[in-house]
Structure formats: structure tokens, C-alpha cells
Design a protein around this motif. Structure first.
Motif: not given
Lengths: 239, 239
Positions: B196-204, B1-3
Motif C-alpha cells: 500500500x501507499x499514500x498518494x498526496x496531492x496538496x491536501x488530498x 502543492x504537496x506531491x
């Protein structure tokens, strides 16, 4: 003999399009009845037709007719037959891509070397340097090369901006970006502030306008050049 | 899962390097003992060694060891064996050129898709998008392509800057530049402000930090997204 006006910007804050430099342009294009306009840089995404109309309405004030390069079936012929040429500002990546697409990069360089009076503003000035690698623009399109007209023996950074000492923004200053360029390139870079222009007559390159310009050379401390400075010495520095 | 953590900037005004986000990073890399650092973007022309040392001294505070990708003879193997990866900021043209030069663009994308925790700041964030075409950086080197990792289904503009209403400078605003991008590209662009940042967990994909972010879609009025917004819906908009 080369005969160019290379301006940092088309427009000064609070002024109209080309207003501040119009008396110079009247002199510059005094032997022309008509100007060929290169609208390829499309500032803000404006169409070729709309951009050309805008330029036409301003040049009418000094009795010059304007035709857009996009109006011609044969752009090579249009450039070779032009009495004077103006390349307007916008996006440099787009401008350079289009010049290569229509095979006119060398044709345009040769025409100006042969003495056709040329005016560039912003992106249209950027391309008179050795490469477009000191543009401020966004890479919205992938050009086949970063090499440009090479009509002056250095690169330009138009719209040069001094660091804002009150800023809390952490993005790179213009000076930092040019320093990064000089990690990989020995080409001198002239930071040309809005309101400044270069007057090129043959091999003589003179800084005009009321402001100083900032000269960056690889591994050297940047220096401020006074208006009236002759920049042709930079031609002897090249490796 | 992408992280992934994809941050606009490494440093906030008045703060130390990575200071504002260090508690997040401790959590993000909790299963790692060591991080692979990609120093290729070389901010201000800093050397690979110096840049890696700088990162090492900060990650030591959360008990993580750091090795620079340039220290390995086989960069492909180094990426595939990494426990966690951090790509630092600097010049995006340089970063992308080096990733292609060492044939690790796809390798890096695959490693992150397979779940290796990734941190990007600035240029290291830019490359997580579909292309580097909304970078703010100067084209100091000609990369073989503008295509990047494609780990999120849109493009980023890190260090996003709102127009300065007091400015007399006539260079394009960030919004104008992104509008020019959308003349030729349908990819959505997220303007990510510093902090700001993006938190990517899988497709979220969730927007983090206290600020809003500005979303630009082709032919649409830009919108402000609140912190906490889920951006994964942008994946369904692609053509």
C-alpha cells in the motif's frame, strides 16, 4: 550481594501469569513478607491499580503481599524500605520515562546492588541492562535518556524471536535490528527467548530455563548459549 | 502543492527493490532528471555509498540520476536545489537523529510543502507523519526529538502486520502497541500494509495499492479503509 531473576516474559503461551516461574519466585522471595511492585510499564494501557491487583492475586498463592509503587507518597523511601521488588512488563519507553520522572532510576539500581531481591519480566528485565536500546517496544513517550539500571554488564532483548523462514513480511528480523544496534554500540546483547531467565547472584549470571539464548557481540557471528551457561564473562568485554 | 508518494515498503516479498511501484515513480518524477536520495536510515547498517548505489541502479531504469545527500558539503542547499527527493527505509531513530544533526528537518518539510516531489519508503514514510512514535524500529540511537516532518495530519505504522492467530509468541501485537500509543496521544495512526501507499496531492491524501489499510483513532474501534479512500478528513480531527 545482587540477587535478581531477569525473565524474558511473564507468561508462556497457554499458561497463566507468572505460572511457569512461580516455584522459583517462592524461593527467590523466601525472606520477604511483602513485595513492592512497579506497575509503570502498563501493558496494553492497563491502570496502575488494575496491574497491581493482577500481580497481588498471583503472589497471594505463595503467601506474599504486594503493594504498588504508585500507592506511596514518597517513592524513594518506598524503594529503600522494600523487602523485595518486582518490575512488570509493558512499554519500556513508558517505564523508563516514569522512573526518571520520579527520580528513582539510581535509587532502584542502588537498592538492588545492596541486595534487595529483584524480579523483572519483559520491560522490567530490559531495564536491568546498560540501556533500553534493544527493546522491541514502540516509542509512545520520549524519555529523558535511554540509560537504564546497569545491573548486568550487557543489554537484553526479551521475547527474542528467531526469523520466521515461512514469512513473506519484509519488516526487519530481530537479528537485523540488533545488527543495526551494533553499528553504533559495542554493548553485547543477549536475545532471551520466552521461558528463559537469568539468575544473578552477586557477579555470577546464569542462564536458566530449558532453552538456549542467542548472544550478539559487535562484529562477531551470533552464538547460542546453553542453559546453565555463566554469562559473567561479558563483564570483562566492556570498553 | 504537496506531491508525495508514501509507501509502506520498498520491496515486496519475491520482488526486486522498488519493482512494484516503479511505474508510479516514473510518473511521479516525470519532471525530474535527477533525484536527491537521503540514505541516513542505513538498513542493516549498509553504508551511505552502498545504499545510494543500490538506489541509483534502480532509478537508472526510468532514466533518473541519483545523488546521495551525504555527497554534498551543504545539505541545506542540496535539499533546496533538489528536483525530487527520496528518503529510503532502515532505522527511523537513526534517520531522525541524522536529519536533526544536519539541521535539515524543517528545511526538508518546507521543500516538500513547496512542491518538490517526495518519495518515502518505510522509515522514509514514517517521518512524513507528525511524529516517529509509531515506528517499529529499535531505539539504537537517541534522537533529540521524536517530532518529524508533519506533512500529513496523522502518524503512520509502515509494514503493518495483522496479529498471527497461530502464533504462540507472547510479545505485543502491532495493534496492542498502537493502543498503548493512544493512551498518551490523540494522533490518529494509519497501519499501512506492505504493497500500500499514500498518494498526496496538496491536501488530498488517497490510499493506493490493492490492500485495505487499518485506521486507529484514540478510544475508537479500528476501521479498515478501502483502497481509493480519501484520508484528508483526518486533518480536521486534530486537537
Amino acid at each position: 550481594m545482587k540477587n535478581l531473576i531477569i525473565a524474558s516474559t511473564s507468561t508462556l503461551h497457554g499458561g497463566d501469569y507468572l505460572e511457569y516461574i512461580l516455584p522459583e519466585l517462592e524461593l527467590h522471595f523466601q525472606n520477604c513478607k511483602s513485595i513492592l511492585f512497579i506497575p509503570f510499564a502498563r501493558p496494553g494501557g492497563i491502570s496502575h491499580d488494575d496491574y497491581t491487583e493482577k500481580v497481588k492475586s498471583v503472589f497471594a498463592k505463595i503467601n506474599l503481599d504486594v503493594k504498588g509503587l504508585h500507592e506511596f507518597e514518597n517513592p524513594v523511601e518506598a524503594i529503600n524500605k522494600a523487602e523485595g521488588i518486582f518490575t512488570g512488563g509493558g512499554n519500556t519507553f513508558l517505564l523508563v520515562s516514569q522512573l526518571y520522572k520520579f527520580n528513582v532510576m539510581t535509587v532502584l539500581a542502588d537498592a538492588v546492588k545492596n541486595g534487595i531481591p529483584y524480579l523483572g519480566t519483559s520491560a522490567g528485565s530490559n531495564i536491568t541492562g546498560l540501556s533500553m536500546q534493544t527493546t522491541n517496544d514502540m516509542p509512545i513517550i520520549y524519555p529523558p535518556s535511554f540509560q537504564t539500571l546497569g545491573l548486568i554488564p550487557f543489554n537484553l532483548n526479551p521475547h527474542y524471536l528467531d526469523p520466521d523462514t515461512n514469512s513473506t513480511h519484509m519488516g526487519e528480523t530481530r537479528e537485523t535490528r540488533i545488527k543495526e544496534f551494533h553499528q553504533f554500540n559495542s554493548i553485547p546483547v543477549l536475545g532471551l527467548r520466552e521461558g528463559s531467565w537469568l539468575d544473578v547472584k552477586g557477579d555470577k549470571i546464569v542462564l536458566k530455563g530449558t532453552l538456549t539464548a542467542r548472544l550478539f557481540k559487535q562484529n562477531q557471528i551470533p552464538e547460542e548459549l546453553e542453559s546453565g551457561s555463566d554469562l559473567s564473562f561479558l563483564g570483562t568485554l566492556q570498553v
